[in-house]
Motif scaffolding. Sequence first.
Motif, PDB file in Angstrom:
ATOM      1  N   UNK A 154       0.808  -1.221   0.000  1.00 57.29           N
ATOM      2  CA  UNK A 154       0.000   0.000   0.000  1.00 57.29           C
ATOM      3  C   UNK A 154       0.840   1.269   0.000  1.00 57.29           C
ATOM      4  N   UNK A 155       2.148   1.107   0.102  1.00 54.00           N
ATOM      5  CA  UNK A 155       3.035   2.270   0.029  1.00 54.00           C
ATOM      6  C   UNK A 155       3.505   2.545  -1.395  1.00 54.00           C
ATOM      7  N   UNK A 156       3.228   1.622  -2.332  1.00 57.54           N
ATOM      8  CA  UNK A 156       3.775   1.804  -3.680  1.00 57.54           C
ATOM      9  C   UNK A 156       2.969   0.995  -4.699  1.00 57.54           C
ATOM     10  N   UNK A 157       1.722   1.422  -4.925  1.00 63.79           N
ATOM     11  CA  UNK A 157       0.901   0.687  -5.894  1.00 63.79           C
ATOM     12  C   UNK A 157       0.127   1.650  -6.794  1.00 63.79           C
ATOM     13  N   UNK A 158      -0.302   1.117  -7.936  1.00 64.88           N
ATOM     14  CA  UNK A 158      -1.122   1.862  -8.887  1.00 64.88           C
ATOM     15  C   UNK A 158      -2.514   1.236  -8.912  1.00 64.88           C
ATOM     16  N   UNK A 159      -3.526   2.071  -8.939  1.00 59.42           N
ATOM     17  CA  UNK A 159      -4.929   1.649  -8.917  1.00 59.42           C
ATOM     18  C   UNK A 159      -5.456   1.725 -10.351  1.00 59.42           C
ATOM     19  N   UNK A 160      -5.896   0.588 -10.899  1.00 61.88           N
ATOM     20  CA  UNK A 160      -6.371   0.533 -12.280  1.00 61.88           C
ATOM     21  C   UNK A 160      -7.868   0.225 -12.338  1.00 61.88           C
ATOM     22  N   UNK A 220       7.758  -3.441 -14.076  1.00 55.21           N
ATOM     23  CA  UNK A 220       9.185  -3.233 -14.336  1.00 55.21           C
ATOM     24  C   UNK A 220       9.716  -2.032 -13.552  1.00 55.21           C
ATOM     25  N   UNK A 221       8.854  -1.081 -13.281  1.00 53.64           N
ATOM     26  CA  UNK A 221       9.251   0.097 -12.514  1.00 53.64           C
ATOM     27  C   UNK A 221       9.104  -0.107 -11.012  1.00 53.64           C
ATOM     28  N   UNK A 222       8.668  -1.313 -10.600  1.00 56.61           N
ATOM     29  CA  UNK A 222       8.624  -1.658  -9.183  1.00 56.61           C
ATOM     30  C   UNK A 222       7.316  -1.412  -8.478  1.00 56.61           C
ATOM     31  N   UNK A 223       6.254  -1.094  -9.236  1.00 58.34           N
ATOM     32  CA  UNK A 223       4.958  -0.830  -8.610  1.00 58.34           C
ATOM     33  C   UNK A 223       4.181  -2.113  -8.380  1.00 58.34           C
ATOM     34  N   UNK A 224       3.444  -2.171  -7.281  1.00 55.69           N
ATOM     35  CA  UNK A 224       2.380  -3.145  -7.118  1.00 55.69           C
ATOM     36  C   UNK A 224       1.161  -2.638  -7.886  1.00 55.69           C
ATOM     37  N   UNK A 225       0.210  -3.529  -8.170  1.00 55.47           N
ATOM     38  CA  UNK A 225      -0.969  -3.143  -8.936  1.00 55.47           C
ATOM     39  C   UNK A 225      -2.223  -3.622  -8.239  1.00 55.47           C
ATOM     40  N   UNK A 281      -0.331   5.546  -5.688  1.00 53.53           N
ATOM     41  CA  UNK A 281       0.638   6.454  -6.295  1.00 53.53           C
ATOM     42  C   UNK A 281       0.106   7.049  -7.595  1.00 53.53           C
ATOM     43  N   UNK A 282      -0.898   6.410  -8.148  1.00 45.41           N
ATOM     44  CA  UNK A 282      -1.505   6.905  -9.368  1.00 45.41           C
ATOM     45  C   UNK A 282      -2.727   6.082  -9.714  1.00 45.41           C
ATOM     46  N   UNK A 283      -3.604   6.639 -10.552  1.00 45.61           N
ATOM     47  CA  UNK A 283      -4.826   5.971 -10.988  1.00 45.61           C
ATOM     48  C   UNK A 283      -4.843   5.975 -12.512  1.00 45.61           C
ATOM     49  N   UNK A 284      -5.071   4.808 -13.107  1.00 46.85           N
ATOM     50  CA  UNK A 284      -5.223   4.689 -14.555  1.00 46.85           C
ATOM     51  C   UNK A 284      -6.593   4.079 -14.801  1.00 46.85           C
ATOM     52  N   UNK A 285      -7.449   4.769 -15.554  1.00 48.19           N
ATOM     53  CA  UNK A 285      -8.843   4.327 -15.631  1.00 48.19           C
ATOM     54  C   UNK A 285      -9.494   4.714 -16.943  1.00 48.19           C
ATOM     55  N   UNK A 286     -10.431   3.880 -17.378  1.00 43.37           N
ATOM     56  CA  UNK A 286     -11.398   4.296 -18.380  1.00 43.37           C
ATOM     57  C   UNK A 286     -12.343   5.289 -17.697  1.00 43.37           C
ATOM     58  N   UNK A 312       1.117   7.645 -20.919  1.00 44.71           N
ATOM     59  CA  UNK A 312       0.850   7.329 -19.519  1.00 44.71           C
ATOM     60  C   UNK A 312       2.135   7.015 -18.782  1.00 44.71           C
ATOM     61  N   UNK A 313       2.986   6.226 -19.382  1.00 40.35           N
ATOM     62  CA  UNK A 313       4.199   5.781 -18.699  1.00 40.35           C
ATOM     63  C   UNK A 313       5.185   6.912 -18.456  1.00 40.35           C
ATOM     64  N   UNK A 314       5.026   8.035 -19.134  1.00 42.25           N
ATOM     65  CA  UNK A 314       5.870   9.205 -18.860  1.00 42.25           C
ATOM     66  C   UNK A 314       5.628   9.745 -17.450  1.00 42.25           C
ATOM     67  N   UNK A 315       4.456   9.388 -16.882  1.00 45.70           N
ATOM     68  CA  UNK A 315       4.110   9.896 -15.555  1.00 45.70           C
ATOM     69  C   UNK A 315       4.564   8.989 -14.416  1.00 45.70           C
ATOM     70  N   UNK A 316       5.214   7.861 -14.741  1.00 48.11           N
ATOM     71  CA  UNK A 316       5.589   6.899 -13.688  1.00 48.11           C
ATOM     72  C   UNK A 316       7.072   6.533 -13.791  1.00 48.11           C
TER      73      UNK A 316
END
Length: 237
Positions: free
Chosen positions: A96-102, A126-131, A162-167, A233-237
């Motif tokens: 929960x300290x390093x994840x992305x919410x999709x 590859x950048x070390x994030x949990x999902x 750390x970030x949200x990626x969503x439709x 999108x990946x430019x932001x992570x």
Amino acid sequence: MYTDIPFYHIDTTWEEINISLLKRKYKYKGKTIIVYHCTYQESMNLFNNKFSKGKGEDYPTEIRKMSGATSYKLISPKYNSQIIAEVNTLCPNLNKDNFIFLVPEPKSVLPVSLSFWKNICSNLKEKGYDLFINTKTGYSEIAPLSAYLNIGQASYLASIAKGIIAIRCGFLEIISTNNIPKHVIYTPHKYNPVNATEMLRTSSLIHYPGVTKENLFEYNTDEMNETKIIEEIMKGF
């Protein structure tokens, strides 16, 4: 690793939801509170008679005019210890300290491809994030970590990502006031003849009060293919 995460699903219908959200008056401490919800028919009329023809203002403004409200009052979600404990129980293996919410499953607009999400997940890992994949059933073939969360639980979890990626979907309106970077993808409407460009014009989160413009990144599938959207999108992570 994550197969023992419990999930729950409540069966209901759109008709039942709309009945529960019809305009109602409530009394509280001497004040009358009117709750207004855009019904299914009102929404269909708005999309068919205005948005499909490139007319009308943005969605929040149109809803405000329908309700007769004269202004917005900004209210941000607050999370009690019970919701936090529930999320910790439902998602015990998530960092929960390093994840992305999709959010890959919209209700009213078209999805993007499964390969798009798998590519995004591969890049983020590859950048070390949990999902965490937010789904309707608690299961996802995109990535292993998913659980059925109610709106309060999902909203809290998104607020610490750390970030949200969503439709583009209604859930984003609930979490629009949190200060997390949001990457939002606009696709054509599923039930009305409204393309992605018009969805972006009318439904951009930029129109909602309290949105941090610097943390909002939006992508139009009429103008960008999936490969280009992933690159941006990946430019932001």
